[in-house]
Design a protein around this motif. Sequence first.
Motif, PDB file in Angstrom:
ATOM      1  N   LYS A 160      -6.724  -4.647  -4.106  1.00 31.01           N
ATOM      2  CA  LYS A 160      -8.042  -4.475  -4.105  1.00 31.01           C
ATOM      3  C   LYS A 160      -8.905  -5.605  -3.296  1.00 31.01           C
ATOM      4  CE  LYS A 160      -7.648  -2.630  -8.741  1.00 31.01           C
ATOM      5  NZ  LYS A 160      -6.677  -2.959  -9.164  1.00 31.01           N
TER       6      LYS A 160
ATOM      7  N   VAL B 247      -7.907   3.110  -4.010  1.00 26.63           N
ATOM      8  CA  VAL B 247      -7.829   3.143  -5.258  1.00 26.63           C
ATOM      9  C   VAL B 247      -9.193   4.153  -6.404  1.00 26.63           C
ATOM     10  CG1 VAL B 247      -8.021   2.071  -7.379  1.00 26.63           C
ATOM     11  CG2 VAL B 247      -6.964   0.758  -5.538  1.00 26.63           C
ATOM     12  N   ARG B 248      -9.639   4.495  -5.592  1.00 24.80           N
ATOM     13  CA  ARG B 248     -10.957   5.327  -6.026  1.00 24.80           C
ATOM     14  C   ARG B 248     -10.703   6.934  -5.275  1.00 24.80           C
ATOM     15  NH1 ARG B 248     -14.753   1.063  -4.421  1.00 24.80           N
ATOM     16  NH2 ARG B 248     -15.581  -0.199  -6.091  1.00 24.80           N
TER      17      ARG B 248
ATOM     18  N   ARG C 155       1.185  -1.397   0.218  1.00 22.42           N
ATOM     19  CA  ARG C 155       0.371  -0.140  -0.027  1.00 22.42           C
ATOM     20  C   ARG C 155       0.536   1.327   0.619  1.00 22.42           C
ATOM     21  NH1 ARG C 155      -4.816   0.502   4.123  1.00 22.42           N
ATOM     22  NH2 ARG C 155      -5.124  -1.363   3.015  1.00 22.42           N
TER      23      ARG C 155
ATOM     24  N   ASP D 141      -8.551  -1.054   0.514  1.00 19.35           N
ATOM     25  CA  ASP D 141      -8.078  -0.933   0.030  1.00 19.35           C
ATOM     26  C   ASP D 141      -8.811   0.092  -1.468  1.00 19.35           C
ATOM     27  OD1 ASP D 141      -5.355  -1.761   1.024  1.00 19.35           O
ATOM     28  OD2 ASP D 141      -6.072  -3.929   0.078  1.00 19.35           O
ATOM     29  N   ARG D 142      -9.960  -0.817  -1.942  1.00 14.36           N
ATOM     30  CA  ARG D 142     -10.815  -0.157  -3.295  1.00 14.36           C
ATOM     31  C   ARG D 142     -10.782   1.228  -2.696  1.00 14.36           C
ATOM     32  NH1 ARG D 142     -12.681  -5.487  -2.195  1.00 14.36           N
ATOM     33  NH2 ARG D 142     -14.774  -5.086  -1.003  1.00 14.36           N
TER      34      ARG D 142
ATOM     35  N   LEU E 275     -13.756   0.173 -10.681  1.00 13.15           N
ATOM     36  CA  LEU E 275     -13.029  -0.932 -10.520  1.00 13.15           C
ATOM     37  C   LEU E 275     -12.886  -2.187 -11.377  1.00 13.15           C
ATOM     38  CD1 LEU E 275     -12.876  -1.493  -6.603  1.00 13.15           C
ATOM     39  CD2 LEU E 275     -11.026  -0.251  -8.329  1.00 13.15           C
TER      40      LEU E 275
END
Length: 450
Positions: free
Chosen positions: A267, A276-277, A196, A272-273, A335
């Motif tokens: 992800k 990312v977004r 990360r 995590d998701r 995603l």
Amino acid sequence: MPPATATTPAPPTAGATDRPGATGAPGRAVQVTWAVATIALVAVGTVRAAGWLFALCLVAAAVTGTLAVTGGRSPLGMLVAATLPPAATVRALSWAVRGLRDTRPAGAGIGVGRILKSLAISAGLLTLFGLLFSSADAVFADLLTGLLPDISPDGVVGWLLRLALIGGGLLGAAYLVSRPPDLEGLRPGPARPAHRLEWTLPLVLLDTLFAAFVLVQLTVFFGGAGHVLRTAGLTYAEYARGGFWQLLAVTALTLLVIAVAARRAPKTTRADRLLVRALLGTLAALSLVVVASALYRMQVYADAYGATRLRLFVTTVELWLGLLFVLVGVAVVRLRAAWLPRLVVGTAVLALLGLALVNPDRLIAERNVDRYLETGRLDVSYLSGLSADAVPALTRLPEPMRVCALGQIAAELPRDGLWGTNLGRERARRDLAAIPTTTGVTDCPGTRRW
């Protein structure tokens, strides 16, 4: 009682599912769409007289035509498909030679050699009887003259080059049809997720840098170009030309950064998701402001120095890149981006067709004529180098500007036969026939651009 045996499903018919995307209703629909796009791109040459635009359309048609034949849908497959036309043409030469040497027994089919022999006999017969009929009737001779190509030395060289290009393209297409590559098998393996911190820290810093730049650009938008020019001590040319290309490079590199980060970022968890977004979505949103800044700089420059082909083309590219960032933002939120590669190529084709639809040379001429009527400044030498598409707009100029701008276009306007019919040139001939284009003007006023 014998034990029950599991029923083994019958194997699929060969060719039914060999290549994902190449068969089946969804794959066929995509291939038909690429084929329609190819026809539309090639048809631009019969509507617009701008040779530079038609050249771009032919390059794009080579890519879409290959996709129509091969059916590639993955990012790597579509990238390989873009390089296939020249490679397929080279490999098809040995394939065609083997076909010419094919001696098949009677009833086993027709080889390529026999087809070429039949075509040669047909051409000989048509030439012989065509010459006889032409000498027998003048009306038929005029009709035949319009159908035949130019037989002057320059015309013969031009036709040989065209035949070589068209023949090579058709030969490469035939080779791809007979031996379609499996582009769907060209899929990169799963990427090793990065830690990360490895991707979060660079993106946070990059988002911060983009945010600082965007704040400066908001000052430009609200304060106007004059404020920036007074503050930085620049000219219009230095302000617009000095920053546009850098911003264009930033835009393209940002797309690459987003693609790499989206592939390597983990992800697996909800956190995590969400990360990312947040980071990639912020970068995509800030990039839209960078695109707007580049467009604003080009608008400032075009207003100050007039419109040109290069400026119109790069503006179109920036608008397309802005649309890509919107699509990337949607892919980041979802995603999922399996649909993105096809839309990247599809939107590029639509942008090129849209450019042909607005008639770029005429649009450039109209912008410059309007600017001349308001400011009295005009680069006649540049306008006289535009294609016949610009003639309707240039007829609005007063004399002697009109003669200076249209004289060279009229002198270089080719005579179209059946094989070179073009709507843009045909309209230009009608407009030029209604106005004089040859006078005693020898010194045409105007200013030169960089």
